[in-house]
Design a protein around this motif. Structure first.
Motif, mmCIF file in Angstrom:
data_model
loop_
_atom_site.group_PDB
_atom_site.id
_atom_site.type_symbol
_atom_site.label_atom_id
_atom_site.label_comp_id
_atom_site.label_asym_id
_atom_site.label_seq_id
_atom_site.Cartn_x
_atom_site.Cartn_y
_atom_site.Cartn_z
ATOM 1 N N LEU A 307 0.823 -1.204 0.000
ATOM 2 C CA LEU A 307 0.000 0.000 0.000
ATOM 3 C C LEU A 307 0.860 1.258 0.000
ATOM 4 O O LEU A 307 0.551 2.241 -0.679
ATOM 5 N N GLU A 308 1.945 1.216 0.766
ATOM 6 C CA GLU A 308 2.860 2.358 0.828
ATOM 7 C C GLU A 308 3.514 2.598 -0.538
ATOM 8 O O GLU A 308 3.675 3.740 -0.967
ATOM 9 N N GLU A 310 2.221 1.845 -3.445
ATOM 10 C CA GLU A 310 1.198 2.387 -4.351
ATOM 11 C C GLU A 310 0.995 3.879 -4.112
ATOM 12 O O GLU A 310 0.819 4.671 -5.053
ATOM 13 N N LYS A 311 1.016 4.287 -2.847
ATOM 14 C CA LYS A 311 0.871 5.707 -2.512
ATOM 15 C C LYS A 311 2.029 6.523 -3.072
ATOM 16 O O LYS A 311 1.850 7.630 -3.587
ATOM 17 N N ASN A 312 3.231 5.986 -2.964
ATOM 18 C CA ASN A 312 4.416 6.699 -3.460
ATOM 19 C C ASN A 312 4.389 6.853 -4.967
ATOM 20 O O ASN A 312 4.873 7.854 -5.517
ATOM 21 N N LYS A 313 3.828 5.861 -5.673
ATOM 22 C CA LYS A 313 3.717 5.946 -7.130
ATOM 23 C C LYS A 313 2.798 7.074 -7.561
ATOM 24 O O LYS A 313 3.006 7.749 -8.582
ATOM 25 N N LYS A 314 1.716 7.272 -6.754
ATOM 26 C CA LYS A 314 0.757 8.342 -7.076
ATOM 27 C C LYS A 314 1.330 9.716 -6.765
ATOM 28 O O LYS A 314 1.039 10.701 -7.402
#
Length: 314
Positions: A307-308, A310-314
């Motif tokens: 999840l972390e 995925e957040k960094n990719k956004k």
């Protein structure tokens, strides 16, 4: 699309005869990668030669390959990692394939399998050959797998594996620990055959056949106890139960024949042995519950890590 970051990790201790060639070979094979050489108290100028060849040189002052890899995994950030020894025994031709397997999601750990290719022909140290075969058989039997090369120093890793691998070993037993961890935690492991060549003239192995071999065997036994406590303690329980039966037979036979116990010492030892067997069985069952809970927590941690990311990719 964000370009994937690749890191080549080279732990080194007194590899001045080969480190420059190794760095150049892997810069050529993976020109977009960052090449990290972690020097482990070398006294022969390994660090300067690596720096001259274009590597990023870092230092780990706690002696031992396990200590070096612990620091590497903590400090280096990348999407895919390639770990290679600095002794020029592995050609760079497999590097791209190994990294691609990780970046495509097909593998969390890629194992460069020496034993299926040229290792036994090239390696002149017979006890090293025997040790590799023994360790492979032990781990495959105890952990129900078919990994062909347990102790190879040529591996590629995913970000998740590197950041979630708790390094406990200090020395050359680190490869054994990696393999068992990957198998136990159900990581995707892929093996590819790689050519192996013996060290060139002037390059000396730092692996002590006997002392480091014993450390590896001890590590397997310790990890077997920690990863599979029910089976480990059940084996001990069965051994004590069998010994107790053998010792107690004369006392029980005498009792059923005469109604009297003529051999009290044998009966006492037998009962004591059965008690130990029961304690070992219960210990294994209790510890297995803790191991299962730890595995559940580990999976939850991997989910949070994803999840972390995925957040960094956004």
């Amino acid at each position: 699309m964000k370009k994937s970051k690749i890191a080549v990790l080279i732990p080194c201790y007194n590899e001045s005869a080969t480190v420059e060639k190794v760095v150049k070979d892997y810069k050529k094979a993976l020109p977009e990668a960052d090449i990290y050489v972690y020097d482990n108290n070398s006294t022969d100028g390994t660090d300067e030669l690596a720096r001259k060849a274009g590597a990023i040189v870092c230092y780990e002052y706690r002696q031992g390959k396990g200590n070096v890899i612990r620091t590497m995994f903590r400090e280096v950030e990348a999407d895919a990692y390639l770990m290679i020894d600095g002794d020029d025994t592995y050609p760079a031709e497999n590097a791209r394939e190994m990294i691609d397997l990780v970046l495509s999601g097909r593998a969390d750990m890629v194992v460069g399998d020496r034993l299926s290719s040229t290792y036994f022909k090239e390696n002149k140290r017979k006890f090293h050959n025997f040790g590799n075969v023994l360790v492979r058989k032990l781990i495959n039997v105890l952990f129900k797998n078919n990994i062909k090369d347990i102790m190879t120093g040529y591996r590629a890793f995913s970000y998740d594996f590197v950041k979630c691998f708790p390094v406990l070993s200090k020395g050359f037993e680190i490869e054994t620990e990696m393999t068992i961890h990957a198998v136990d935690k159900n990581y995707k492991v892929v093996e590819i055959p790689v050519q192996y060549r013996d060290r060139p003239k002037g390059s000396v192995s730092k692996l002590n056949t006997y002392s480091d071999g014993l450390k590896v065997i001890k590590t397997i036994a310790t990890l077997f106890k920690e990863y599979k406590p029910a089976l480990f303690f059940n084996i001990i329980a069965i051994i004590f139960a069998i010994i107790s039966i053998i010792i107690g037979i004369p006392a029980y036979v005498g009792y059923f024949q005469t109604g009297l116990v003529a051999k009290f010492p044998s009966l006492i030892v037998s009962c004591f042995g059965f008690t130990i067997a029961l304690l070992m069985f219960v210990t294994g069952m209790i510890l297995q519950v803790f191991v299962k809970k730890q595995r559940q927590n580990y999976e939850l941690y991997l989910n949070l890590l994803q999840l972390e990311k995925e957040k960094n990719k956004k």
